[in-house]
Write a protein that holds these residues in place. Structure first.
Motif, PDB file in Angstrom:
ATOM      1  N   ARG A  90     -10.346  -9.667  35.772  1.00  0.00           N
ATOM      2  CA  ARG A  90     -10.876  -9.365  34.825  1.00  0.00           C
ATOM      3  C   ARG A  90      -9.438  -8.422  34.555  1.00  0.00           C
ATOM      4  O   ARG A  90      -8.864  -8.377  33.812  1.00  0.00           O
ATOM      5  CB  ARG A  90     -11.990  -8.718  34.537  1.00  0.00           C
ATOM      6  N   LYS A  91      -9.077  -7.892  35.344  1.00  0.00           N
ATOM      7  CA  LYS A  91      -8.374  -6.948  35.846  1.00  0.00           C
ATOM      8  C   LYS A  91      -6.953  -7.156  35.496  1.00  0.00           C
ATOM      9  O   LYS A  91      -6.307  -6.703  34.490  1.00  0.00           O
ATOM     10  CB  LYS A  91      -8.673  -6.186  37.443  1.00  0.00           C
TER      11      LYS A  91
ATOM     12  N   LEU B 117      -6.163  -7.913  31.776  1.00  0.00           N
ATOM     13  CA  LEU B 117      -6.451  -6.468  30.847  1.00  0.00           C
ATOM     14  C   LEU B 117      -4.880  -6.445  31.365  1.00  0.00           C
ATOM     15  O   LEU B 117      -4.200  -5.547  30.342  1.00  0.00           O
ATOM     16  CB  LEU B 117      -7.072  -5.876  31.716  1.00  0.00           C
TER      17      LEU B 117
ATOM     18  N   MET C  10      -1.832  -5.643  28.805  1.00  0.00           N
ATOM     19  CA  MET C  10      -1.221  -4.669  28.129  1.00  0.00           C
ATOM     20  C   MET C  10      -0.018  -4.583  27.644  1.00  0.00           C
ATOM     21  O   MET C  10       0.613  -3.864  27.593  1.00  0.00           O
ATOM     22  CB  MET C  10      -1.759  -3.633  29.167  1.00  0.00           C
TER      23      MET C  10
ATOM     24  N   TYR D 291      -5.895   2.834  24.126  1.00  0.00           N
ATOM     25  CA  TYR D 291      -4.688   2.722  25.514  1.00  0.00           C
ATOM     26  C   TYR D 291      -4.653   3.819  26.319  1.00  0.00           C
ATOM     27  O   TYR D 291      -4.864   2.559  28.069  1.00  0.00           O
ATOM     28  CB  TYR D 291      -3.629   2.878  24.363  1.00  0.00           C
TER      29      TYR D 291
ATOM     30  N   ILE E 181      -6.951   2.375  28.770  1.00  0.00           N
ATOM     31  CA  ILE E 181      -7.133   1.111  29.459  1.00  0.00           C
ATOM     32  C   ILE E 181      -6.178   2.171  31.350  1.00  0.00           C
ATOM     33  O   ILE E 181      -6.521   1.105  32.200  1.00  0.00           O
ATOM     34  CB  ILE E 181      -6.383   0.331  29.112  1.00  0.00           C
ATOM     35  N   THR E 182      -5.403   2.684  30.904  1.00  0.00           N
ATOM     36  CA  THR E 182      -4.900   2.817  32.153  1.00  0.00           C
ATOM     37  C   THR E 182      -5.309   3.855  32.779  1.00  0.00           C
ATOM     38  O   THR E 182      -4.906   4.112  34.034  1.00  0.00           O
ATOM     39  CB  THR E 182      -3.282   4.446  30.778  1.00  0.00           C
TER      40      THR E 182
ATOM     41  N   MET F 201      -8.234   3.155  33.105  1.00  0.00           N
ATOM     42  CA  MET F 201      -8.780   2.325  34.461  1.00  0.00           C
ATOM     43  C   MET F 201      -8.293   1.448  35.260  1.00  0.00           C
ATOM     44  O   MET F 201      -8.701   1.606  36.551  1.00  0.00           O
ATOM     45  CB  MET F 201      -9.624   1.084  33.059  1.00  0.00           C
ATOM     46  N   PHE F 202      -7.092   1.061  34.956  1.00  0.00           N
ATOM     47  CA  PHE F 202      -5.948   0.779  36.374  1.00  0.00           C
ATOM     48  C   PHE F 202      -5.691   2.070  37.081  1.00  0.00           C
ATOM     49  O   PHE F 202      -5.903   1.685  37.868  1.00  0.00           O
ATOM     50  CB  PHE F 202      -4.518   0.300  35.660  1.00  0.00           C
TER      51      PHE F 202
ATOM     52  N   ARG G 190     -14.820  -2.579  31.122  1.00  0.00           N
ATOM     53  CA  ARG G 190     -13.602  -3.433  31.646  1.00  0.00           C
ATOM     54  C   ARG G 190     -13.314  -4.397  29.939  1.00  0.00           C
ATOM     55  O   ARG G 190     -12.560  -5.176  29.609  1.00  0.00           O
ATOM     56  CB  ARG G 190     -13.270  -4.452  33.140  1.00  0.00           C
TER      57      ARG G 190
ATOM     58  N   LEU H  10     -12.606  -3.030  26.542  1.00  0.00           N
ATOM     59  CA  LEU H  10     -11.540  -3.026  26.807  1.00  0.00           C
ATOM     60  C   LEU H  10     -10.680  -4.249  26.509  1.00  0.00           C
ATOM     61  O   LEU H  10      -9.615  -4.418  25.891  1.00  0.00           O
ATOM     62  CB  LEU H  10     -10.790  -2.300  27.954  1.00  0.00           C
TER      63      LEU H  10
END
Lengths: 159, 159
Positions: free
Chosen positions: A73-74, A77, A81, B44, B47-48, B50-51, B73, B76
């Motif tokens: 999923r990562k 994702l 982006m 946005y 999501i950033t 989460m990474f 996840r 998003l």
């Protein structure tokens, strides 16, 4: 007093018995069905498949149904982006590839597979059958499977 | 023959001992640190985060640090597939909201929390402290935590 008969000291402690139970669990009885995509499909199609099938990991196979990659999923994702058109990017550009992929077999111990998930910080392992020309994907082992096994172990004995 | 002394039948079977061990595990010793975002940030930015934090679930809090939502996840990824500008969408539009959120407390049994994860098909539970005005997020309990506890249980006894 009457002698207590019928009970024998086995040399085992409680924790050895616990270990015995846990060590009996095999991947075979706990894995899920695999969700696969062809290596030619787009990232957009892979994301759609991930939603429709409601899974966190897709396995990528070639035209001979052999494992060539994994999509988390990562991964998807991260790709989504960027500013690219997701319909134009084939999944083989962003997937993790064989031989970097961690795998397991049906006859493996669930504990060993769980250990691989933890040590490699991944969500799922493909369950494979070794063939001459590569590895055929026959299952998917996830942290959900391990968590479920853990819960069931206790629930079963309370029945 | 000499009498066997020192061993007493406790009425327990192996599986009862297993249960005893598993039932001792509490959320307290197994949860991770929570990763939170404010309810005003954009999808946005979420999501950033989460990474950067490398987590699968973000908890959304208000200006009083109280839990107001959860972002998976999957939430998003779904949002990122639309054609909107992700910088323009605040997370409170797409998050799952209190009171629909499943939570746990530090003193809960790990097994009960694991059961909530499985039954509700979610990846993580916020660990909370109840306050008069709401719930403060103090931890994050995931399937990774449960899988790790499962592996450690056996590894520890083999030392």
């Amino acid at each position: 007093a009457r002698p207590r008969v019928g009970y024998f000291y086995t040399g085992k402690t409680g924790s050895e018995l616990l270990s015995d139970q846990l060590k009996k669990l095999k991947v075979r009885e706990h894995h899920s069905v695999p969700v696969v995509v062809n290596d030619k499909v787009s990232v957009y199609d892979a994301i759609t498949t991930m939603f429709l099938e409601d899974v966190g990991t897709l396995f990528v196979v070639n035209e001979s149904s052999l494992l060539v990659g994994v999509l988390s999923r990562k991964d998807l994702l991260r790709a989504s982006m960027g500013n690219q058109d997701l319909s134009d990017i084939p999944v083989h550009i962003i997937m993790t590839r064989v031989p970097k992929i961690k795998i397991c077999h049906k006859e493996d111990l669930l504990l060993d597979a769980a250990n691989k998930l933890i040590e490699n910080q991944i969500d799922a392992l493909p369950v494979v059958i070794d063939r001459e020309d590569g590895q055929e994907v026959v299952g998917r082992l996830t942290k959900t499977n391990v968590t479920k096994a853990f819960v069931d172990l206790v629930r079963d004995e309370n029945v």
